[in-house]
Design an enzyme around this catalytic site. Sequence first.
Site, PDB file in Angstrom:
ATOM      1  N   ASP A  95       0.835  -1.198   0.000  1.00 33.96           N
ATOM      2  CA  ASP A  95       0.000   0.000   0.000  1.00 33.96           C
ATOM      3  C   ASP A  95       0.876   1.257   0.000  1.00 33.96           C
ATOM      4  O   ASP A  95       1.999   1.262  -0.499  1.00 33.96           O
ATOM      5  CB  ASP A  95      -0.965  -0.053   1.183  1.00 33.96           C
ATOM      6  N   ASP A  96       0.395   2.338   0.559  1.00 33.04           N
ATOM      7  CA  ASP A  96       1.028   3.657   0.508  1.00 33.04           C
ATOM      8  C   ASP A  96       2.393   3.661   1.223  1.00 33.04           C
ATOM      9  O   ASP A  96       2.747   2.733   1.935  1.00 33.04           O
ATOM     10  CB  ASP A  96       0.082   4.666   1.155  1.00 33.04           C
ATOM     11  N   LYS A 123      -3.526  -0.789  -6.877  1.00 32.63           N
ATOM     12  CA  LYS A 123      -4.565  -0.154  -6.073  1.00 32.63           C
ATOM     13  C   LYS A 123      -4.417   1.351  -6.272  1.00 32.63           C
ATOM     14  O   LYS A 123      -3.359   1.917  -5.999  1.00 32.63           O
ATOM     15  CB  LYS A 123      -4.404  -0.520  -4.598  1.00 32.63           C
ATOM     16  N   ASP A 137      -5.839   5.083  -5.495  1.00 37.40           N
ATOM     17  CA  ASP A 137      -6.610   5.819  -4.491  1.00 37.40           C
ATOM     18  C   ASP A 137      -7.170   7.138  -5.045  1.00 37.40           C
ATOM     19  O   ASP A 137      -7.121   7.405  -6.243  1.00 37.40           O
ATOM     20  CB  ASP A 137      -5.738   6.046  -3.256  1.00 37.40           C
ATOM     21  N   ARG A 176     -13.854   0.292  -5.073  1.00 34.18           N
ATOM     22  CA  ARG A 176     -14.386   0.528  -3.733  1.00 34.18           C
ATOM     23  C   ARG A 176     -15.728   1.242  -3.851  1.00 34.18           C
ATOM     24  O   ARG A 176     -15.928   2.086  -4.728  1.00 34.18           O
ATOM     25  CB  ARG A 176     -13.402   1.349  -2.922  1.00 34.18           C
ATOM     26  N   ASP A 210     -13.548   3.979   4.102  1.00 38.17           N
ATOM     27  CA  ASP A 210     -12.671   2.938   4.635  1.00 38.17           C
ATOM     28  C   ASP A 210     -13.314   2.193   5.801  1.00 38.17           C
ATOM     29  O   ASP A 210     -13.982   2.788   6.656  1.00 38.17           O
ATOM     30  CB  ASP A 210     -11.357   3.542   5.115  1.00 38.17           C
TER      31      ASP A 210
END
Length: 471
Positions: free
Chosen positions: A72-73, A147, A149, A205, A209
């Site tokens: 992830d990030d 992924k 965002d 999504r 979250d």
Amino acid sequence: MFAFYFLTACISLKGVFGVSPSYNGLGLTPQMGWDNWNTFACDVSEQLLLDTADRISDLGLKDMGYKYVILDDCWSSGRDSDGFLVADKHKFPNGMGHVADHLHNNSFLFGMYSSAGEYTCAGYPGSLGREEEDAQFFANNRVDYLKYDNCYNKGQFGTPDVSYHRYKAMSDALNKTGRPIFYSLCNWGQDLTFYWGSGIANSWRMSGDITAEFTRPDSRCPCDGDEYDCKYAGFHCSIMNILNKAAPMGQNAGVGGWNDLDNLEVGVGNLTDDEEKAHFSMWAMVKSPLIIGADVNHLKASSYSIYSQASVIAINQDPKGIPATRVWRYYVSDTDEYGQGEIQMWSGPLDNGDQVVALLNGGSVARPMNTTLEEIFFDSNLGSKELTSTWDIYDLWANRVDNSTASAILEQNKAATGILYNATEQSYKDGLSKNDTRLFGQKIGSLSPNAILNTTVPAHGIAFYRLRPSA
């Protein structure tokens, strides 16, 4: 009690608009894997990813289908003089290609992260306006999954058209590289992603979250369940909040493009065993990706046995790929400490003519719950084969790995081989077609026409069944 009924129309929007099975040939079933964010956030490194992959493999979870290892990030240190992203050399001393090669050599797939904004959510360089060079960076580093965002998007949202084109830019750039890369949108359902996501992505999504709470409201997740067009998706959304928002969206998802209810919180926080079972079951049933959010090096035995329940995973990986529908919903008076209380029944068709059924108890006490064939086959006409046949009932949580065995595997005193289903040796599709009993649960009875399926469901728990035509 106050009743809500959500019956999907016989002809869904997906059928009307002719959504293609997959825009890039990927995502024919919902993706399965592990993502570091829920547990580790920015505390990432090469060692974390490789150690986690080894642990997933040792526990038999890779061979159950958890193939994507997603970084992830917080992995970047900026851009080089040519504008290409650069991995943080302290966190990833050997570079991303080394991580990819290690994962590929061990039969995993490698996922990375960016944002359709000037910066990522943690403030690292984003990909807005730099889609082509960043897509090439991912391809050069043998990435299999992105992924993507929604932070720092410079106000480029507000209508489906604006958001669609912002995310399509990366979709086109990924395709241009020639490398197959699973494209996972993380725009929180903003601007009705479920309408346009399937044309450019493999999953999207659909809410803010998730947090490891079953029902707890949170002002940071301001929209209630069923507010599917939430203007401010937020975060710290409970499991039931996200599930209720997803209820009407199943008609817009299917093979090649999935509604993503966010990473799994099984083994994260302090959910009860019944809550974790309900969470995993419902994510499987609505065909959400099954992405482990927990630290697999510190899993409880009970959480491990949930992640490894093949009969439930088989519902998620069913080749027909039709998300289940919420048939009814009632509010109940026995509310929990947060004032929340409801019960629901969900149902959906499976590839081999079977049907999946869930009775979900969001109340604070165990209760008797029931349903009928008329409710289960809510689109069938009176006199139809579905309503005039007898169906065998299989409990999908029977034959669960017991805690003693799970503990022995976790402590490496026993191998998972021979205990867990191996989808590498035999796919779920092949296992289902061959009637592999490990994928069907345990027969507990039959349901005949005009009869009632009765059961007792624990508080914040689920009764989860596969119905099969009786011989």
